[in-house]
Enzyme design. Sequence first.
Site, PDB file in Angstrom:
ATOM      1  N   ASP A   1      34.637  38.081  55.991  1.00 42.31           N
ATOM      2  CA  ASP A   1      36.012  37.526  55.205  1.00 42.31           C
ATOM      3  C   ASP A   1      37.137  38.452  55.909  1.00 42.31           C
ATOM      4  O   ASP A   1      37.159  39.617  56.128  1.00 42.31           O
ATOM      5  CB  ASP A   1      35.961  37.806  53.519  1.00 42.31           C
TER       6      ASP A   1
ATOM      7  N   GLU B   1      36.311  34.892  59.739  1.00 44.77           N
ATOM      8  CA  GLU B   1      37.434  34.143  59.103  1.00 44.77           C
ATOM      9  C   GLU B   1      38.805  34.858  59.560  1.00 44.77           C
ATOM     10  O   GLU B   1      39.179  36.031  59.214  1.00 44.77           O
ATOM     11  CB  GLU B   1      37.435  34.282  57.787  1.00 44.77           C
TER      12      GLU B   1
END
Length: 611
Positions: free
Chosen positions: A384, A427
């Site tokens: 993330d 990401e």
Amino acid sequence: MQPSFTTTALSTVIAALVLSGCTSTSTSSNSSTMPAGPQTRLQGDTFCEAATTELVIPVAGTFADGQRVRDYYTGRTAVVRDGQVTMAPGEQAEGLVLLEAANSEAGQFTWGGATVYFAVTDRFANGNPDNDNNYGRKPDGKNEIGTFHGGDFTGLAQRLDYLQALGVNALWITPPFEQIHGWVGGGDRGDFPHYGYHGYYALDFTVPDANFGTREEFRTLVEQAHQRGIRVVLDVVMNHPGYSTLQDMQTFGFGSLYDGFEKHLPERWGDWRPESWENFHAYHAFIDYDHPDWSGWWGKNWVRAGVADYETPPNASIDEVRGSLAFLPDFKTESDQAVGLPEFLKNKPTTRATELEDATVRDYLITWLTDWVREFGIDGFRVDTAKHVEPEAWTELKAAAQQALEDYRRANPGEALPAEEFWMVAEVFPHSVQKSSYFDAGFDAVINFDLQEEAAAGARCLPAMESVYADYANRLNGDDPFNVLSYISSHDTTLFSRIADRDPQLQKRAAAALLLTPGAVQLFYGDESGREFGPTGSDAHQGTRSPMNWQSIDSGQVNSILEHWRALGQFRERHPAIGAGSHRMISANPYVFSRQYGDDRVVIAFGAHQP
């Protein structure tokens, strides 16, 4: 009774706290302010009427004359004559013919052709109702936008056969770590209580959240996935932990209320609810963010949080690495200063965190994350907010995770374990299909944010994907290969079912647009079943995380959509050439193309009548 504030006074308090970095104005886990995406079907695109009559399909250069080929969708076979075959699409095939050699067998897995299924654990399947209520968390009794819904590791394990039937060979699950126990104000208006149901508000990285299940239930999930050849990819965060909350302040004894304000709170602080003139951001008015007792939280050497004597982080748009995302505490992963365990973890009886000698914040986080690989045999990480942590941290994480996977393999020689090399995907909003510097920082792939919009036209008429397919294959599988993970729905943008305006035919046809895309692809839970957008409040992203629509699946209501996705998913799983191979358009009418990866070869035809 709660203290009374005028609207102006309350707005002033909240604005001041936002500026100091002490409140949440966003509940998205993403690294940037991301668009919610188109909310209705794109207008003006051609919608093809799928053919069901026989197609003359050229296959020369892929299949030889005299070779028998099979349409995987219908099981029909034909012999190649004069470089072509004649075959009609199945009635439910939406004009598709999926040709393979009649004697072909499933090919060898490659991440370049992987089909990754992304499930938000809490919203996917409730396999053990006994673990639904922990740490005093409660439903809100309204729309349950940001509350825990009961999904858990056991529910995921019970649905592995369902995933296998979809052709899924990797399962990406949201972070399993123990989350903040309390809630923060949800959305810009603070109109709902928002818990860390999604896993991105970590409190303790060393233990699973009790709402998700136990260590043994997690172990069972991973082992059973591996037995089916499904790799497990864990979502991890090194940029931030979760917010502070009233309940965590009370439970772990950090921070402080203003003098006398405790009398305005219930016995259990997390049970506080706003009055009719307040919202869920209003609890910040009780808290003395300048009090020295904030040293008992993560500590100023661990995070930038703008409280007490902690460093105040800049906005992430100014400093991507040291900035704060959505006012979350920012880990000092770039620091070379040795730190001890945070005070609240020292006093937390259920933690597995221990003091590490001469360790930095980065050292602790990498140790905590890779211990999950070492104990359970995790196959990969989805990382993330990757651009908000320095690249060196990711290089170290990848090396440590690879070592941990090798340690697991040595300790468990008899276990089914698909992966030998640890896989990491980043990401990075708004990354597209390009080989960027992230591939030099330990990443094997990066999430591609472009396909969601491109696939909308492809769902209407598959030939619209030709330029996309050719470009992706040339970039990804050419002389300097790399990989991306493409999607049509996600938790931080929108659901394809909204782009399709709930049109079941478009939701069905989206399967081809996505599953025939070069590179790795990601299904977001319910893409294959038309899961609908849910209650969202003032945060447009919350509705993308609605409960999985098992009722419509189990009742057969969405069989037409689901069976189509299964056929295409299984075909993709059988043939790594679809994702990892070269692409060649053979014919425009009917639209025919081939993919080839080593000895693995397929021809895909699409017949349609233009309206």
